[in-house]
Design an enzyme around this catalytic site. Structure first.
Site, PDB file in Angstrom:
ATOM      1  N   THR A 197     180.318  75.873  -3.697  1.00 59.49           N
ATOM      2  CA  THR A 197     178.942  75.651  -4.479  1.00 59.49           C
ATOM      3  C   THR A 197     177.806  75.101  -3.574  1.00 59.49           C
ATOM      4  O   THR A 197     178.012  74.390  -2.745  1.00 59.49           O
ATOM      5  CB  THR A 197     179.051  75.170  -5.727  1.00 59.49           C
ATOM      6  OG1 THR A 197     180.278  75.547  -6.294  1.00 59.49           O
ATOM      7  CG2 THR A 197     177.907  75.331  -6.610  1.00 59.49           C
ATOM      8  N   ASP A 204     173.772  77.938  -7.176  1.00 62.83           N
ATOM      9  CA  ASP A 204     174.085  79.430  -6.857  1.00 62.83           C
ATOM     10  C   ASP A 204     175.166  80.060  -7.831  1.00 62.83           C
ATOM     11  O   ASP A 204     175.401  79.634  -9.040  1.00 62.83           O
ATOM     12  CB  ASP A 204     174.352  79.591  -5.729  1.00 62.83           C
ATOM     13  CG  ASP A 204     175.903  78.908  -5.405  1.00 62.83           C
ATOM     14  OD1 ASP A 204     176.601  79.692  -4.793  1.00 62.83           O
ATOM     15  OD2 ASP A 204     176.151  77.887  -5.863  1.00 62.83           O
ATOM     16  N   ARG A 233     178.168  81.959  -7.082  1.00 64.48           N
ATOM     17  CA  ARG A 233     179.324  82.547  -6.339  1.00 64.48           C
ATOM     18  C   ARG A 233     180.519  81.605  -6.698  1.00 64.48           C
ATOM     19  O   ARG A 233     180.372  80.379  -6.605  1.00 64.48           O
ATOM     20  CB  ARG A 233     179.052  83.039  -4.977  1.00 64.48           C
ATOM     21  CG  ARG A 233     180.462  83.162  -4.176  1.00 64.48           C
ATOM     22  CD  ARG A 233     180.185  83.520  -2.641  1.00 64.48           C
ATOM     23  NE  ARG A 233     179.151  84.533  -2.310  1.00 64.48           N
ATOM     24  CZ  ARG A 233     179.146  84.681  -1.006  1.00 64.48           C
ATOM     25  NH1 ARG A 233     179.484  84.192  -0.019  1.00 64.48           N
ATOM     26  NH2 ARG A 233     178.263  86.045  -0.829  1.00 64.48           N
ATOM     27  N   LYS A 257     177.035  78.243 -13.391  1.00 67.00           N
ATOM     28  CA  LYS A 257     177.415  76.690 -13.176  1.00 67.00           C
ATOM     29  C   LYS A 257     176.681  75.560 -13.790  1.00 67.00           C
ATOM     30  O   LYS A 257     176.960  74.512 -13.537  1.00 67.00           O
ATOM     31  CB  LYS A 257     177.418  76.534 -11.426  1.00 67.00           C
ATOM     32  CG  LYS A 257     178.067  77.388 -10.926  1.00 67.00           C
ATOM     33  CD  LYS A 257     178.372  77.331  -9.493  1.00 67.00           C
ATOM     34  CE  LYS A 257     178.879  78.519  -8.756  1.00 67.00           C
ATOM     35  NZ  LYS A 257     178.911  78.718  -7.375  1.00 67.00           N
ATOM     36  N   GLY A 314     183.476  72.186  -7.162  1.00 70.53           N
ATOM     37  CA  GLY A 314     184.646  71.930  -7.037  1.00 70.53           C
ATOM     38  C   GLY A 314     185.524  72.989  -7.662  1.00 70.53           C
ATOM     39  O   GLY A 314     185.310  74.036  -7.756  1.00 70.53           O
ATOM     40  N   SER A 317     179.945  72.587  -1.351  1.00 72.70           N
ATOM     41  CA  SER A 317     180.060  72.911   0.184  1.00 72.70           C
ATOM     42  C   SER A 317     178.694  73.052   0.821  1.00 72.70           C
ATOM     43  O   SER A 317     178.408  72.852   1.785  1.00 72.70           O
ATOM     44  CB  SER A 317     180.858  74.064   0.331  1.00 72.70           C
ATOM     45  OG  SER A 317     180.505  75.247  -0.489  1.00 72.70           O
ATOM     46  N   ASP A 352     175.817  78.593   3.975  1.00 77.65           N
ATOM     47  CA  ASP A 352     177.158  78.165   3.587  1.00 77.65           C
ATOM     48  C   ASP A 352     177.825  79.471   3.295  1.00 77.65           C
ATOM     49  O   ASP A 352     177.390  80.217   2.271  1.00 77.65           O
ATOM     50  CB  ASP A 352     176.908  77.271   2.353  1.00 77.65           C
ATOM     51  CG  ASP A 352     178.470  76.817   1.936  1.00 77.65           C
ATOM     52  OD1 ASP A 352     178.507  76.459   0.652  1.00 77.65           O
ATOM     53  OD2 ASP A 352     179.304  76.631   2.748  1.00 77.65           O
ATOM     54  N   SER A 361     178.600  79.697  -0.783  1.00 80.12           N
ATOM     55  CA  SER A 361     177.657  79.940  -1.883  1.00 80.12           C
ATOM     56  C   SER A 361     177.112  81.302  -1.489  1.00 80.12           C
ATOM     57  O   SER A 361     176.915  81.692  -0.435  1.00 80.12           O
ATOM     58  CB  SER A 361     176.556  78.944  -1.644  1.00 80.12           C
ATOM     59  OG  SER A 361     177.122  77.688  -1.401  1.00 80.12           O
TER      60      SER A 361
END
Lengths: 193, 278
Positions: free
Chosen positions: B45, B61, B63, B77, B91, B173, B210, B213
């Site tokens: 994330t 985000d 995903r 999220k 996580g 991440s 990243d 995400s």
């Protein structure tokens, strides 16, 4: 690094230690005093004396109080009952299978102990004494051991009736697929086993 | 493995560690054969939070990844905890979801018990105590933001139980990409539009830089007056529209010469194979 008991034994002698049970906090305070006396330096003792029992090595991670009945195999003729209890292994009996297993098993107990000792330090001996008397009374309000008791009084005392955790969501004992054997559990409870 | 209860064991609720030994043996056996045990789905994330003039803005985000495969293109999220406290979770997806739901229930019970609106610090304390109890095995990192009687607060809690209280925070991440945008352009007491743009840019940085995400940007603006949950605030990763026509019209190219060569084919072999249609 000597263990705490050895250190105290050395300094105060065995008779003094036998006289009463020290709480963990008193042991810690005595240790700090001792350390200061020897080295004049208090900063080191917090590094060495760790209250986290997981660092003390394998011995502390053994499942304590393996019941005596567990050492004797369950099946007929004293042979391991593979169908009911799986394959036997001494290592499996003694060592925990997951790092959290022991800490979770004893979590409630440790939390209560910590709370009682803090309460004792703040308010004096009477506070935990009275509370423990109430706990003891509340713990006796139960159904027979193989039935599910609500433990309402105990929950109210502990304050866990106002909190939700994993123990309320996962593995609810009321929905369990297995039941203990009634006669065995009664005998266990009455101490006849 | 399941076995009947020993007579002196009481049934315990909560986590059951019966299968952990079997799982360890299975995993080691599988890895010898070259297979991998299934991994828990992580959200991979970028989540971010910022304190601005009137309150808190949380961004995330959308995903969710399953190792290297996108499992959910549009997951939520930003979770509800209390009317004016929201929580972004990164996580392991299931852990974050269940943890925030447990927290929401606890906060509700606490509110009913004390008769007062909840504090963000109370949510943080319960979360960090629970996560520390499980020593990081519950793999959820969370950003909690909200407005209570003492003002606007923003906390982040890591899977092992440590926490931070800061004016801007990022986790997941894509945290490095998002925090670089914050470090560049953050100012205390920003206005609403400026702050929304900043959070949006931070999450967009996470989405583009990243791999874990992606998809859309969700925002949640929490003020004293109320909450504005902007789901799908921006979709920076939609395909652009093609501007022109890229097909050539017929007769665009001039034909210079044309030669026709017929190919004569003879039948050499003929065989019939009956298909089994049952």
């Amino acid at each position: 690094m000597l263990t705490l008991e050895e250190l105290l034994l050395m300094s105060w002698g065995a008779e003094y230690l036998k006289k009463r049970r020290w709480t963990l906090e008193e042991k810690l305070i005595k240790f700090i005093v001792l350390h200061m006396h020897f080295t004049g330096d208090i900063s080191e003792c917090f590094l060495d004396f760790s209250l986290d029992y997981n660092t003390r090595g394998l011995r502390s991670q053994l499942k304590d109080s393996v019941p005596v009945a567990g050492l004797c195999p369950q099946g007929a003729y004293g042979v391991q009952d593979s169908l009911r209890s799986g394959f036997s292994s001494v290592k499996n009996e003694l060592l925990p299978s997951h790092p959290l297993e022991l800490s979770e098993k004893n979590f409630q107990l440790n939390k209560d102990k910590m709370n009682f000792s803090t309460l004792r330090n703040i308010q004096g001996l009477h506070a935990p004494l009275k509370l423990q008397m109430e706990y003891r009374a509340a713990r006796q309000i139960q159904r027979l051991p193989f039935l599910q008791s609500s433990n309402l009084a105990l929950d109210t005392l502990r304050g866990s009736d106002e909190a939700i955790g994993f123990e309320d969501i996962l593995n609810d004992p009321a929905l369990s697929e297995m039941m203990g054997e009634p006669h065995m559990m009664m005998e266990c409870k009455l101490g006849l086993l | 493995m399941l076995h009947t209860l020993k007579p002196c064991d009481q049934q315990t609720s909560g986590f059951c560690f019966e299968n952990s030994r079997r799982n360890a043996v299975l995993e080691s056996g599988l890895s010898k054969l070259g297979y991998n045990a299934p991994k828990a789905r992580k959200t991979g994330t970028t989540i971010a939070g910022i304190v601005y003039k009137d309150g808190v803005i949380l961004g995330a985000d959308t995903r969710a990844t399953d190792d290297m495969v996108v499992a959910d293109k549009n997951c939520m999220k930003i979770h509800y905890i209390a009317p004016k406290i929201y929580c972004c979770g990164a996580g392991v997806a299931a852990d974050a979801e269940i943890t925030t739901q447990i927290m929401a229930s606890n906060v509700e019970l606490h509110t009913l018990n004390t008769g007062r609106p909840p504090l963000v610090a109370m949510v943080t304390r319960q979360l960090k105590q629970m996560l520390f109890r499980y020593q990081g095995h519950v793999g959820s990192s969370l950003i909690i933001g909200g407005v209570d009687v003492y003002g606007a607060h923003l906390y982040s809690v890591y899977p092992h139980g440590s926490y931070d209280k800061l004016p801007f925070l990022t986790m997941g991440s894509g945290a490095a990409a998002a925090v670089s945008v914050f470090e560049d352009r953050f100012k205390p007491n920003m206005e609403l539009e400026e702050a929304k743009q900043l959070v949006h840019d931070a999450i967009a940085a996470g989405i583009f830089c990243d791999l874990g995400s992606g998809s859309n940007v969700d925002l949640c603006v929490i003020t004293e007056a109320g909450v504005q949950y902007l789901r799908g605030y921006d979709k920076p990763t939609t395909k652009g529209k093609r501007e022109g026509q890229y097909r050539y019209k017929p007769n665009t190219t001039a034909v210079l010469t044309k030669t026709v060569t017929p190919l004569s084919l003879d039948v050499i072999n003929e065989s019939v194979q009956i298909m089994d249609t049952e």
